[in-house]
Design an enzyme around this catalytic site. Structure first.
Site, PDB file in Angstrom:
ATOM      1  N   HIS A 128       0.863  -1.174   0.000  1.00 25.70           N
ATOM      2  CA  HIS A 128       0.000   0.000   0.000  1.00 25.70           C
ATOM      3  C   HIS A 128       0.905   1.232   0.000  1.00 25.70           C
ATOM      4  O   HIS A 128       2.021   1.200   0.511  1.00 25.70           O
ATOM      5  CB  HIS A 128      -0.867  -0.031   1.261  1.00 25.70           C
ATOM      6  CG  HIS A 128      -1.942   0.994   1.321  1.00 25.70           C
ATOM      7  ND1 HIS A 128      -1.690   2.308   1.641  1.00 25.70           N
ATOM      8  CD2 HIS A 128      -3.295   0.902   1.141  1.00 25.70           C
ATOM      9  CE1 HIS A 128      -2.829   2.986   1.647  1.00 25.70           C
ATOM     10  NE2 HIS A 128      -3.823   2.156   1.345  1.00 25.70           N
ATOM     11  N   ASP A 205       3.177  -4.031   7.964  1.00 25.93           N
ATOM     12  CA  ASP A 205       1.918  -3.305   7.824  1.00 25.93           C
ATOM     13  C   ASP A 205       0.801  -4.300   8.094  1.00 25.93           C
ATOM     14  O   ASP A 205       0.499  -5.153   7.260  1.00 25.93           O
ATOM     15  CB  ASP A 205       1.825  -2.721   6.413  1.00 25.93           C
ATOM     16  CG  ASP A 205       0.467  -2.086   6.108  1.00 25.93           C
ATOM     17  OD1 ASP A 205      -0.461  -2.214   6.931  1.00 25.93           O
ATOM     18  OD2 ASP A 205       0.335  -1.488   5.025  1.00 25.93           O
ATOM     19  N   GLN A 208      -4.358  -5.039   7.138  1.00 25.30           N
ATOM     20  CA  GLN A 208      -5.244  -6.084   6.625  1.00 25.30           C
ATOM     21  C   GLN A 208      -5.053  -7.416   7.336  1.00 25.30           C
ATOM     22  O   GLN A 208      -5.811  -8.359   7.101  1.00 25.30           O
ATOM     23  CB  GLN A 208      -5.011  -6.275   5.116  1.00 25.30           C
ATOM     24  CG  GLN A 208      -5.230  -5.028   4.288  1.00 25.30           C
ATOM     25  CD  GLN A 208      -6.669  -4.563   4.277  1.00 25.30           C
ATOM     26  OE1 GLN A 208      -7.590  -5.339   4.463  1.00 25.30           O
ATOM     27  NE2 GLN A 208      -6.857  -3.266   4.058  1.00 25.30           N
ATOM     28  N   LYS A 231     -10.214  -0.813  10.345  1.00 19.90           N
ATOM     29  CA  LYS A 231     -10.239  -2.030   9.527  1.00 19.90           C
ATOM     30  C   LYS A 231     -10.792  -3.226  10.315  1.00 19.90           C
ATOM     31  O   LYS A 231     -11.163  -4.240   9.728  1.00 19.90           O
ATOM     32  CB  LYS A 231      -8.830  -2.384   9.046  1.00 19.90           C
ATOM     33  CG  LYS A 231      -8.071  -1.276   8.350  1.00 19.90           C
ATOM     34  CD  LYS A 231      -8.564  -1.030   6.954  1.00 19.90           C
ATOM     35  CE  LYS A 231      -7.624  -0.066   6.226  1.00 19.90           C
ATOM     36  NZ  LYS A 231      -8.083   0.260   4.871  1.00 19.90           N
ATOM     37  N   CYS A 371      -4.694   2.388  -3.749  1.00 20.94           N
ATOM     38  CA  CYS A 371      -3.438   2.895  -3.176  1.00 20.94           C
ATOM     39  C   CYS A 371      -2.291   1.927  -3.427  1.00 20.94           C
ATOM     40  O   CYS A 371      -1.409   1.739  -2.579  1.00 20.94           O
ATOM     41  CB  CYS A 371      -3.585   3.172  -1.685  1.00 20.94           C
ATOM     42  SG  CYS A 371      -4.672   4.571  -1.321  1.00 20.94           S
TER      43      CYS A 371
END
Length: 413
Positions: A128, A205, A208, A231, A371
């Site tokens: 991302h 990251d 997700q 999220k 993104c």
């Protein structure tokens, strides 16, 4: 609060999310954009409302009852989210506005303090922009270089190429736990082991990853893990950075102001202990309370039940969507290697048109580059349409999605 169970009952789970009980353009809402933001369960809505109705006050230093209760709730929330990611202690968890701010925090503190000209930062084709642009900015200021790991034709990282890129100049590997555009589940533990072999730090990251998998930063072996509340069913504007205590101690502050100081003189200051050194200003207390409630809600559903539910959605979705004429699915073919994110292109129909047609049927999907512009170029498309599922989605909704795509294709035939 939900009840721990081995199997998710769709009707029971959906009842926890009041936003799903509505009609859009005359149709029952089918929400398939959870990779962008998840809907909020009642447990979160109640926690936030209770804070504002009963305990609303600024935290720390207040000597009155509401401030004491607000501070207790704020720090109790830190304990919950720290446990949620497997932190060794609550002090390793820094509140941020989300994953983007958490990654920028690392880039602008650890990155500026440790990167030099000629050093290398390894990123991946799946990242991302939030896990790419901050490293571009740091590289421009420090003289470090960015290196990128490619993907294979199914959207899996090429670990053979990672081995070629890792070396004595590698200082950091920045990798997503799960691809927001393809749903690819990256082998983070294996990547960490390879990075550690050359002495590199690893930032994950987890935007997700946290909603779908049990996160254990100790087992992963990474150095930094960033995640967003919205999220995973928490309010927008709240997130967290987990980092090893010794790294947080070494990292300089990145914002100045109240809360992050110990003493202030005219020409110099000393800093508060971690994690408060990184939390300047009035924090999003209600957001933190909501994020803790979201973490507890996910835990109450049970990770095994969530995983089984998502695997069933992945298998069904891959089979059902593959049957749509002219549809090209992106991402791994093996259901075990992905989450329930379906990114696709429909022949002869622009992704924005697909999303607009589906919206008329009450089906919410996202269209664009998500993104991930470098990834879109790698796939050879300007954009895709993405349907992303979470705990409240059903196979019936995937049927409706497929029917809507078939209708869109007929319109443009």
């Amino acid at each position: 609060m939900a009840v721990v169970q081995n199997v998710l009952e769709p009707a029971t789970v959906r009842a926890h999310f009041p936003a799903l009980d509505q009609r859009v353009h005359g149709h029952p809402l089918i929400y398939l954009d959870s990779a962008a933001t998840a809907q909020r369960p009642n447990a979160v809505l109640d926690a936030v409302r209770d804070f504002y109705e009963r305990d609303n006050a600024n935290v720390h230093r207040g000597l009155y009852e509401l401030s004491r209760r607000a501070t207790e709730s704020f720090e109790a929330a830190r304990e919950v989210v720290a446990r949620f990611v497997g932190a060794a202690e609550p002090a390793e968890l820094v509140w941020t506005r989300g994953t983007t701010e958490a990654i920028n925090l690392v880039a602008l503190t650890w990155g500026w303090a440790n990167l030099r000209e000629g050093d290398e930062i390894v990123v991946t084709m799946l990242e991302h922009h939030s896990n790419l642009v901050p490293w571009q900015l740091v590289a421009q200021r420090t003289g470090a270089k960015l290196r990128r790991v490619d993907i294979d034709d199914e959207g899996r990282l090429r670990l053979d190429q990672l081995d070629e890129l890792l070396g004595e100049r590698t200082r950091l590997v920045a990798v997503g736990h799960v691809s927001n555009a393809l749903g690819t589940i990256n082998p983070v533990r294996e990547i960490v082991e390879r990075a550690k072999a050359v002495g590199a730090k690893v930032l994950v990251d987890g935007a997700q990853g946290a909603p779908h998998h049990k996160v254990d930063v100790q087992a992963l072996g990474c150095d930094f893990y960033a995640l967003s509340g919205h999220k995973m069913g928490a309010p927008m504007g709240i997130g967290a950075l987990w980092a090893r205590r010794e790294l947080l101690e070494e990292m300089p502050p990145w914002q100045g102001g109240g809360e992050m100081i110990e003493t202030v003189e005219l020409e110099h200051s000393t800093w508060a202990a971690v994690p408060h050194k990184f939390e300047a200003g009035t924090p999003n207390v209600a957001g933190a309370v909501g994020m803790a409630a979201a973490a507890e809600y996910i835990e109450s559903l049970g990770y095994d039940a969530i995983a089984a539910h998502e695997r069933a959605l992945v298998r069904y979705g891959l089979e059902r969507l593959s049957a749509v004429e002219g549809l090209r699915l992106f991402g791994p073919e093996d259901p075990e290697e992905r989450t329930a994110v379906f990114s696709f292109a429909l022949e002869g129909v622009h992704p924005h048109d697909v999303a607009t047609i589906l919206d008329a049927e009450g089906i919410a999907v996202r269209a664009g580059h998500h993104c991930t512009q470098p990834l879109m170029r790698r796939l050879g498309v300007p954009a895709t349409t993405r349907a992303s599922c979470w705990v409240y989605n059903t196979t019936d909704e995937l049927d409706r999605l497929a029917e809507g795509l078939e209708a869109a294709r007929r319109i443009f035939a």
